[in-house]
Design an enzyme around this catalytic site. Sequence first.
Site, PDB file in Angstrom:
ATOM      1  N   ARG A 109       6.572  -2.609  49.664  1.00  0.00           N
ATOM      2  CA  ARG A 109       5.193  -2.666  49.167  1.00  0.00           C
ATOM      3  C   ARG A 109       4.988  -3.927  48.328  1.00  0.00           C
ATOM      4  O   ARG A 109       5.841  -4.251  47.498  1.00  0.00           O
ATOM      5  CB  ARG A 109       4.928  -1.444  48.289  1.00  0.00           C
ATOM      6  CG  ARG A 109       4.097  -0.397  48.993  1.00  0.00           C
ATOM      7  CD  ARG A 109       4.052   0.896  48.255  1.00  0.00           C
ATOM      8  NE  ARG A 109       3.546   0.812  46.891  1.00  0.00           N
ATOM      9  CZ  ARG A 109       3.347   1.875  46.123  1.00  0.00           C
ATOM     10  NH1 ARG A 109       3.601   3.077  46.600  1.00  0.00           N
ATOM     11  NH2 ARG A 109       2.890   1.749  44.903  1.00  0.00           N
ATOM     12  N   LYS A 148       7.033  10.855  42.861  1.00  0.00           N
ATOM     13  CA  LYS A 148       5.858  11.677  43.190  1.00  0.00           C
ATOM     14  C   LYS A 148       5.675  11.780  44.705  1.00  0.00           C
ATOM     15  O   LYS A 148       5.496  12.863  45.249  1.00  0.00           O
ATOM     16  CB  LYS A 148       4.584  11.082  42.560  1.00  0.00           C
ATOM     17  CG  LYS A 148       4.646  10.945  41.045  1.00  0.00           C
ATOM     18  CD  LYS A 148       3.369  10.391  40.464  1.00  0.00           C
ATOM     19  CE  LYS A 148       3.015   8.995  40.904  1.00  0.00           C
ATOM     20  NZ  LYS A 148       3.955   7.925  40.460  1.00  0.00           N
ATOM     21  N   ARG A 169       2.207  -2.369  36.069  1.00  0.00           N
ATOM     22  CA  ARG A 169       1.902  -0.956  36.418  1.00  0.00           C
ATOM     23  C   ARG A 169       2.404  -0.027  35.319  1.00  0.00           C
ATOM     24  O   ARG A 169       1.767   0.966  34.989  1.00  0.00           O
ATOM     25  CB  ARG A 169       2.544  -0.595  37.775  1.00  0.00           C
ATOM     26  CG  ARG A 169       1.811  -1.225  38.949  1.00  0.00           C
ATOM     27  CD  ARG A 169       2.671  -1.270  40.200  1.00  0.00           C
ATOM     28  NE  ARG A 169       3.005   0.019  40.736  1.00  0.00           N
ATOM     29  CZ  ARG A 169       3.989   0.224  41.604  1.00  0.00           C
ATOM     30  NH1 ARG A 169       4.722  -0.787  42.039  1.00  0.00           N
ATOM     31  NH2 ARG A 169       4.224   1.439  42.067  1.00  0.00           N
ATOM     32  N   ARG A 198      12.919   0.301  46.833  1.00  0.00           N
ATOM     33  CA  ARG A 198      12.158   1.168  47.753  1.00  0.00           C
ATOM     34  C   ARG A 198      11.771   0.439  49.031  1.00  0.00           C
ATOM     35  O   ARG A 198      11.344  -0.710  49.021  1.00  0.00           O
ATOM     36  CB  ARG A 198      10.881   1.657  47.073  1.00  0.00           C
ATOM     37  CG  ARG A 198       9.969   2.416  48.050  1.00  0.00           C
ATOM     38  CD  ARG A 198       8.875   3.169  47.384  1.00  0.00           C
ATOM     39  NE  ARG A 198       8.044   2.339  46.544  1.00  0.00           N
ATOM     40  CZ  ARG A 198       7.146   2.836  45.707  1.00  0.00           C
ATOM     41  NH1 ARG A 198       6.996   4.136  45.596  1.00  0.00           N
ATOM     42  NH2 ARG A 198       6.410   2.049  44.973  1.00  0.00           N
ATOM     43  N   ARG A 232      -5.242   9.871  36.857  1.00  0.00           N
ATOM     44  CA  ARG A 232      -4.445   8.842  36.195  1.00  0.00           C
ATOM     45  C   ARG A 232      -5.062   8.388  34.885  1.00  0.00           C
ATOM     46  O   ARG A 232      -4.518   7.538  34.226  1.00  0.00           O
ATOM     47  CB  ARG A 232      -4.390   7.630  37.118  1.00  0.00           C
ATOM     48  CG  ARG A 232      -3.018   7.298  37.628  1.00  0.00           C
ATOM     49  CD  ARG A 232      -3.225   6.160  38.601  1.00  0.00           C
ATOM     50  NE  ARG A 232      -2.035   5.448  38.854  1.00  0.00           N
ATOM     51  CZ  ARG A 232      -1.277   5.618  39.936  1.00  0.00           C
ATOM     52  NH1 ARG A 232      -1.574   6.526  40.817  1.00  0.00           N
ATOM     53  NH2 ARG A 232      -0.217   4.878  40.122  1.00  0.00           N
TER      54      ARG A 232
HETATM   55  P1  AP5 Z   1       8.539   7.479  45.244  1.00  0.00           P
HETATM   56  O1  AP5 Z   1       8.585   8.904  45.646  1.00  0.00           O
HETATM   57  O2  AP5 Z   1       7.951   6.502  46.216  1.00  0.00           O
HETATM   58  O3  AP5 Z   1       7.857   7.315  43.789  1.00  0.00           O
HETATM   59  P2  AP5 Z   1       6.364   7.435  43.326  1.00  0.00           P
HETATM   60  O4  AP5 Z   1       6.343   8.162  42.039  1.00  0.00           O
HETATM   61  O5  AP5 Z   1       5.486   7.980  44.433  1.00  0.00           O
HETATM   62  O6  AP5 Z   1       6.052   5.898  43.059  1.00  0.00           O
HETATM   63  P3  AP5 Z   1       4.801   5.001  43.392  1.00  0.00           P
HETATM   64  O7  AP5 Z   1       5.259   3.586  43.133  1.00  0.00           O
HETATM   65  O8  AP5 Z   1       4.233   5.262  44.763  1.00  0.00           O
HETATM   66  O9  AP5 Z   1       3.815   5.460  42.310  1.00  0.00           O
HETATM   67  P4  AP5 Z   1       2.605   4.742  41.763  1.00  0.00           P
HETATM   68  O10 AP5 Z   1       1.961   5.805  40.984  1.00  0.00           O
HETATM   69  O11 AP5 Z   1       2.909   3.495  41.016  1.00  0.00           O
HETATM   70  O12 AP5 Z   1       1.861   4.201  43.076  1.00  0.00           O
HETATM   71  P5  AP5 Z   1       0.535   4.674  43.837  1.00  0.00           P
HETATM   72  O13 AP5 Z   1       0.733   4.437  45.278  1.00  0.00           O
HETATM   73  O14 AP5 Z   1       0.118   6.025  43.397  1.00  0.00           O
HETATM   74  O15 AP5 Z   1      10.030   7.044  44.869  1.00  0.00           O
HETATM   75  C1  AP5 Z   1      10.341   5.714  44.462  1.00  0.00           C
HETATM   76  C2  AP5 Z   1      11.738   5.323  44.986  1.00  0.00           C
HETATM   77  O16 AP5 Z   1      12.717   6.139  44.345  1.00  0.00           O
HETATM   78  C3  AP5 Z   1      11.922   5.542  46.487  1.00  0.00           C
HETATM   79  O17 AP5 Z   1      12.687   4.498  47.015  1.00  0.00           O
HETATM   80  C4  AP5 Z   1      12.670   6.885  46.598  1.00  0.00           C
HETATM   81  O18 AP5 Z   1      13.498   6.941  47.727  1.00  0.00           O
HETATM   82  C5  AP5 Z   1      13.473   6.914  45.293  1.00  0.00           C
HETATM   83  N1  AP5 Z   1      13.629   8.246  44.738  1.00  0.00           N
HETATM   84  C6  AP5 Z   1      12.660   9.202  44.576  1.00  0.00           C
HETATM   85  N2  AP5 Z   1      13.166  10.309  44.002  1.00  0.00           N
HETATM   86  C7  AP5 Z   1      14.492  10.054  43.749  1.00  0.00           C
HETATM   87  C8  AP5 Z   1      15.555  10.785  43.152  1.00  0.00           C
HETATM   88  N3  AP5 Z   1      15.376  12.027  42.664  1.00  0.00           N
HETATM   89  N4  AP5 Z   1      16.769  10.216  43.078  1.00  0.00           N
HETATM   90  C9  AP5 Z   1      16.974   8.943  43.545  1.00  0.00           C
HETATM   91  N5  AP5 Z   1      16.015   8.193  44.137  1.00  0.00           N
HETATM   92  C10 AP5 Z   1      14.782   8.738  44.233  1.00  0.00           C
HETATM   93  O19 AP5 Z   1      -0.533   3.659  43.251  1.00  0.00           O
HETATM   94  C11 AP5 Z   1      -0.535   2.272  43.603  1.00  0.00           C
HETATM   95  C12 AP5 Z   1      -1.738   1.590  42.973  1.00  0.00           C
HETATM   96  O20 AP5 Z   1      -2.961   2.171  43.475  1.00  0.00           O
HETATM   97  C13 AP5 Z   1      -1.866   1.727  41.441  1.00  0.00           C
HETATM   98  O21 AP5 Z   1      -1.098   0.753  40.771  1.00  0.00           O
HETATM   99  C14 AP5 Z   1      -3.377   1.550  41.244  1.00  0.00           C
HETATM  100  O22 AP5 Z   1      -3.764   0.205  41.304  1.00  0.00           O
HETATM  101  C15 AP5 Z   1      -3.961   2.269  42.456  1.00  0.00           C
HETATM  102  N6  AP5 Z   1      -4.267   3.702  42.202  1.00  0.00           N
HETATM  103  C16 AP5 Z   1      -3.676   4.775  42.804  1.00  0.00           C
HETATM  104  N7  AP5 Z   1      -4.179   5.925  42.329  1.00  0.00           N
HETATM  105  C17 AP5 Z   1      -5.101   5.576  41.393  1.00  0.00           C
HETATM  106  C18 AP5 Z   1      -5.922   6.332  40.526  1.00  0.00           C
HETATM  107  N8  AP5 Z   1      -5.901   7.688  40.525  1.00  0.00           N
HETATM  108  N9  AP5 Z   1      -6.741   5.663  39.673  1.00  0.00           N
HETATM  109  C19 AP5 Z   1      -6.766   4.315  39.656  1.00  0.00           C
HETATM  110  N10 AP5 Z   1      -6.003   3.535  40.448  1.00  0.00           N
HETATM  111  C20 AP5 Z   1      -5.159   4.166  41.315  1.00  0.00           C
END
Ligand code: AP5
Length: 247
Positions: free
Chosen positions: A189, A30, A200, A156, A105
């Site tokens: 992270r 994402k 998660r 990552r 979410r």
């Molecule tokens: P990356 O692009 O970083 O993936 P991502 O989907 O953004 O993963 P996140 O871990 O950031 O998502 P998340 O939803 O768990 O975390 P968030 O910060 O939102 O890619 C991942 C890796 O893969 C990278 O190394 C990249 O290089 C590689 N990659 C990407 N695409 C690729 C491809 N096509 N081929 C090969 N490699 C690839 O949330 C964190 C925490 O915040 C949550 O757990 C929760 O506690 C809280 N939170 C956030 N939003 C909310 C909400 N709306 N409601 C409640 N709590 C929330």
Amino acid sequence: MEVQASAVGVQTKVRIVGPIILLGPPGAGKGTQAKLIAETFGIPQISTGDILRANVAQKTELGLKAKAIMERGDLVPDELVCDMVAVRLQQADCARGFILDGFPRTVRQAEWLDAQLANMRACKKGDLAAQQACAAPVVIRLVVDYNVLLQRITGRRSCPTCGRIYNVYFQPPKVQGICDVEGTALVTRPDDEESVFVERMKAYDKQTLPLVDYYRAKGRLVEVNGEQPVEQVMAQAFSAIENVNRL
Ligand code: AP5
């Protein structure tokens, strides 16, 4: 209509893009795709995870509440996240649209967003362009298998200065551990530990997966195979954005 060259070398139109939601489990890509869409279309990436992490780092009241919840891989309460998004959507850079990365979410967050966008449109009555900027969203779901997600999450690394995302297995930096652009040491992270990833994923399956049916029923869901190389995922995401019916 003005035409601009984008950061990824395609010609993009300076136009109303509207809301885009990137939906998918941890590690689906994402953040990676949101940055490419943001650079190309000139609209902001609104990552609730990034905003929460910034609050944790700054030890704000919100950050103090969110820290322990995020460390164990649970979701932060809906009210806190929705209030945060409401403030962000009022900012001037959202005038042509925005990308929501990691929000909504839960079904409650999605219902809140629908109501919020409807209110925003009502306030802009008579201004079609402004209304389109807060039209019903296009929802791009990135579909990736569990074992691929695990490898992506544990591999990552990101740049603390510019936020660029790397992966030791799939997208390594030119010099190990160093950002290609900033020269800064890359960081991991805290919630990318395998044990926290498992939690998660549980939260995703239970609370976020129901959004697939929610948006499918509204005819707003586009599914993309997120296991393809970044450029192919990007091309399909761009096509979804270009072809969406905003009416
Ligand atoms: P990356 O692009 O970083 O993936 P991502 O989907 O953004 O993963 P996140 O871990 O950031 O998502 P998340 O939803 O768990 O975390 P968030 O910060 O939102 O890619 C991942 C890796 O893969 C990278 O190394 C990249 O290089 C590689 N990659 C990407 N695409 C690729 C491809 N096509 N081929 C090969 N490699 C690839 O949330 C964190 C925490 O915040 C949550 O757990 C929760 O506690 C809280 N939170 C956030 N939003 C909310 C909400 N709306 N409601 C409640 N709590 C929330």
